[in-house]
Scaffold this motif. Structure first.
Motif, PDB file in Angstrom:
ATOM      1  N   TRP A   1      32.781 -83.819  35.962  1.00  0.00           N
ATOM      2  CA  TRP A   1      31.973 -83.631  34.759  1.00  0.00           C
ATOM      3  C   TRP A   1      32.869 -83.570  33.534  1.00  0.00           C
ATOM      4  O   TRP A   1      34.078 -83.407  33.653  1.00  0.00           O
ATOM      5  CB  TRP A   1      31.060 -82.416  34.866  1.00  0.00           C
ATOM      6  N   ILE A   2      32.261 -83.751  32.379  1.00  0.00           N
ATOM      7  CA  ILE A   2      32.995 -83.879  31.116  1.00  0.00           C
ATOM      8  C   ILE A   2      32.319 -82.989  30.077  1.00  0.00           C
ATOM      9  O   ILE A   2      31.087 -82.958  29.977  1.00  0.00           O
ATOM     10  CB  ILE A   2      32.998 -85.338  30.635  1.00  0.00           C
ATOM     11  N   GLU A   3      33.134 -82.287  29.320  1.00  0.00           N
ATOM     12  CA  GLU A   3      32.614 -81.367  28.300  1.00  0.00           C
ATOM     13  C   GLU A   3      33.185 -81.718  26.929  1.00  0.00           C
ATOM     14  O   GLU A   3      34.379 -81.990  26.787  1.00  0.00           O
ATOM     15  CB  GLU A   3      32.984 -79.930  28.655  1.00  0.00           C
ATOM     16  N   ALA A   4      32.336 -81.742  25.904  1.00  0.00           N
ATOM     17  CA  ALA A   4      32.781 -82.043  24.541  1.00  0.00           C
ATOM     18  C   ALA A   4      33.595 -80.885  23.974  1.00  0.00           C
ATOM     19  O   ALA A   4      33.248 -79.716  24.155  1.00  0.00           O
ATOM     20  CB  ALA A   4      31.572 -82.312  23.654  1.00  0.00           C
ATOM     21  N   GLU A   5      34.671 -81.239  23.266  1.00  0.00           N
ATOM     22  CA  GLU A   5      35.502 -80.244  22.578  1.00  0.00           C
ATOM     23  C   GLU A   5      35.925 -80.831  21.239  1.00  0.00           C
ATOM     24  O   GLU A   5      37.028 -81.344  21.095  1.00  0.00           O
ATOM     25  CB  GLU A   5      36.723 -79.881  23.427  1.00  0.00           C
ATOM     26  N   ASP A   6      35.006 -80.806  20.267  1.00  0.00           N
ATOM     27  CA  ASP A   6      35.239 -81.394  18.944  1.00  0.00           C
ATOM     28  C   ASP A   6      35.578 -82.876  19.078  1.00  0.00           C
ATOM     29  O   ASP A   6      34.782 -83.631  19.582  1.00  0.00           O
ATOM     30  CB  ASP A   6      36.337 -80.632  18.180  1.00  0.00           C
ATOM     31  N   HIS A   7      36.801 -83.276  18.665  1.00  0.00           N
ATOM     32  CA  HIS A   7      37.194 -84.692  18.742  1.00  0.00           C
ATOM     33  C   HIS A   7      37.766 -85.048  20.114  1.00  0.00           C
ATOM     34  O   HIS A   7      38.230 -86.173  20.311  1.00  0.00           O
ATOM     35  CB  HIS A   7      38.218 -85.023  17.661  1.00  0.00           C
ATOM     36  N   TYR A   8      37.746 -84.104  21.035  1.00  0.00           N
ATOM     37  CA  TYR A   8      38.273 -84.312  22.375  1.00  0.00           C
ATOM     38  C   TYR A   8      37.161 -84.080  23.397  1.00  0.00           C
ATOM     39  O   TYR A   8      36.056 -83.655  23.063  1.00  0.00           O
ATOM     40  CB  TYR A   8      39.413 -83.325  22.667  1.00  0.00           C
ATOM     41  N   VAL A   9      37.503 -84.368  24.661  1.00  0.00           N
ATOM     42  CA  VAL A   9      36.663 -83.947  25.778  1.00  0.00           C
ATOM     43  C   VAL A   9      37.564 -83.318  26.836  1.00  0.00           C
ATOM     44  O   VAL A   9      38.764 -83.620  26.907  1.00  0.00           O
ATOM     45  CB  VAL A   9      35.876 -85.120  26.410  1.00  0.00           C
ATOM     46  N   SER A  10      36.984 -82.443  27.641  1.00  0.00           N
ATOM     47  CA  SER A  10      37.671 -81.913  28.814  1.00  0.00           C
ATOM     48  C   SER A  10      37.149 -82.642  30.042  1.00  0.00           C
ATOM     49  O   SER A  10      35.939 -82.663  30.285  1.00  0.00           O
ATOM     50  CB  SER A  10      37.418 -80.406  28.962  1.00  0.00           C
ATOM     51  N   LEU A  11      38.062 -83.250  30.789  1.00  0.00           N
ATOM     52  CA  LEU A  11      37.703 -83.937  32.025  1.00  0.00           C
ATOM     53  C   LEU A  11      37.933 -82.972  33.180  1.00  0.00           C
ATOM     54  O   LEU A  11      39.050 -82.467  33.363  1.00  0.00           O
ATOM     55  CB  LEU A  11      38.570 -85.186  32.207  1.00  0.00           C
ATOM     56  N   HIS A  12      36.906 -82.704  33.962  1.00  0.00           N
ATOM     57  CA  HIS A  12      37.009 -81.745  35.060  1.00  0.00           C
ATOM     58  C   HIS A  12      37.131 -82.506  36.374  1.00  0.00           C
ATOM     59  O   HIS A  12      36.229 -83.257  36.769  1.00  0.00           O
ATOM     60  CB  HIS A  12      35.795 -80.820  35.066  1.00  0.00           C
ATOM     61  N   VAL A  13      38.275 -82.296  37.032  1.00  0.00           N
ATOM     62  CA  VAL A  13      38.603 -83.051  38.251  1.00  0.00           C
ATOM     63  C   VAL A  13      39.174 -82.081  39.286  1.00  0.00           C
ATOM     64  O   VAL A  13      40.238 -81.486  39.054  1.00  0.00           O
ATOM     65  CB  VAL A  13      39.641 -84.160  37.973  1.00  0.00           C
TER      66      VAL A  13
ATOM     67  N   TYR B   1      41.323 -84.882  26.761  1.00  0.00           N
ATOM     68  CA  TYR B   1      41.413 -86.328  26.501  1.00  0.00           C
ATOM     69  C   TYR B   1      40.865 -86.595  25.109  1.00  0.00           C
ATOM     70  O   TYR B   1      39.770 -86.129  24.756  1.00  0.00           O
ATOM     71  CB  TYR B   1      40.603 -87.079  27.560  1.00  0.00           C
ATOM     72  N   ARG B   2      41.608 -87.351  24.299  1.00  0.00           N
ATOM     73  CA  ARG B   2      41.208 -87.572  22.905  1.00  0.00           C
ATOM     74  C   ARG B   2      40.148 -88.666  22.823  1.00  0.00           C
ATOM     75  O   ARG B   2      40.465 -89.864  22.835  1.00  0.00           O
ATOM     76  CB  ARG B   2      42.415 -87.928  22.039  1.00  0.00           C
ATOM     77  N   GLU B   3      38.895 -88.260  22.762  1.00  0.00           N
ATOM     78  CA  GLU B   3      37.769 -89.185  22.630  1.00  0.00           C
ATOM     79  C   GLU B   3      36.527 -88.354  22.365  1.00  0.00           C
ATOM     80  O   GLU B   3      36.348 -87.280  22.938  1.00  0.00           O
ATOM     81  CB  GLU B   3      37.584 -89.982  23.921  1.00  0.00           C
TER      82      GLU B   3
END
Length: 258
Positions: free
Chosen positions: A171-183, A190-192
């Motif tokens: 799953w992926i969570e938004a963090e402003d201009h980034y996202v956190s990729l959960h693996v 990750y900058r996106e």
């Protein structure tokens, strides 16, 4: 062309359709002939209503905007204004093929500029030329979903880069201009923007279930009813993520029993 411009609005989000509709209603040259919330209905509407102009969302569940154009084919040739959060490579493709686009979120000024461009195209181009441009665009950005992401981070003071295979992302969570990729119990920054990343992922595997969360459908443990009769998506680590009403409808379209 003469007379009113027959216009169709296609977007899976009701708020987005409403925003386009309100801006179009201020233009006396526009006749709104319909609205569609998914690609399947859009294909049928384009074929039956024969609009001159279509505002077409790129990222929709199951059938994308590009696949709508593929399915319609070259016999029906509306001018298309794509509405998209696609990354820059796709925007460059739109420019190359002289097809207009709007990047979400757009302003009324940007909207009216795109609409003026479309009107000029409809006045000066014949249907064959419009069709060729649409088909060339579809071929140039035919869907190639993201397969790997490059992660850069510091390990013991040193810069380290490594690849994560997209199917492994739970799953992926938004963090402003980034996202956190959960693996696998770990998270990687990750900058996106989450909307831009969602546009690059296979919608049959990944779904934006909330404005801040994308989930890999293969890793959903269960759907749990919350106290307010809304659903929570339970992930392998026990995380419980909110499921929006729009996302719930999309999961139903994908065969989930909700």
């Amino acid at each position: 062309m003469m007379g009113n411009i027959r216009t169709l609005i296609v977007d899976d989000e009701a708020d987005a359709r409403g925003a386009v509709r309100r801006l179009l209603e201020a233009d006396h040259e526009i006749e709104i002939v319909g609205e569609c919330a998914n690609g399947r209905d859009a294909i049928a509407a384009i074929q039956s209503l024969k609009p001159h102009l279509v505002f077409l969302d790129v990222v929709m569940p199951r059938i994308s905007g590009f696949n709508v154009l593929k399915a319609v084919g070259e016999k029906v040739t509306p001018l298309v204004i794509f509405v998209t959060a696609f990354e820059k490579y796709a925007v460059r493709a739109f420019k190359v093929h002289a097809v207009e686009y709007l990047l979400k979120p757009f302003t009324p000024v940007e909207f009216n500029k795109a609409l003026r461009y479309a009107k000029d195209q409809l006045r000066t181009k014949n249907s064959d030329e419009i069709s060729r441009r649409n088909q060339a665009l579809v071929e140039s950005v035919s869907t190639h979903y993201l397969e790997r992401v490059l992660i850069k981070r510091k390990v013991k003071g040193k810069d380290v880069a490594f690849l994560i295979k997209v199917p492994q992302i739970e799953w992926i969570e938004a963090e402003d201009h980034y996202v956190s990729l959960h693996v696998g119990g770990k998270s990687y920054l990750y900058r996106e923007r989450i909307s831009e990343l969602a546009a690059q992922l296979d919608p049959n595997r990944f779904q934006l279930i909330h404005r801040s969360f994308i989930v890999n459908l293969d890793f959903i443990v269960k759907l749990e009813m919350a106290w307010n009769h809304e659903y929570l998506v339970v992930m392998p680590g026990g995380e419980k993520l909110p499921l929006s009403r729009d996302a719930r409808r999309r999961l139903k379209c994908l065969g989930w029993d909700l």
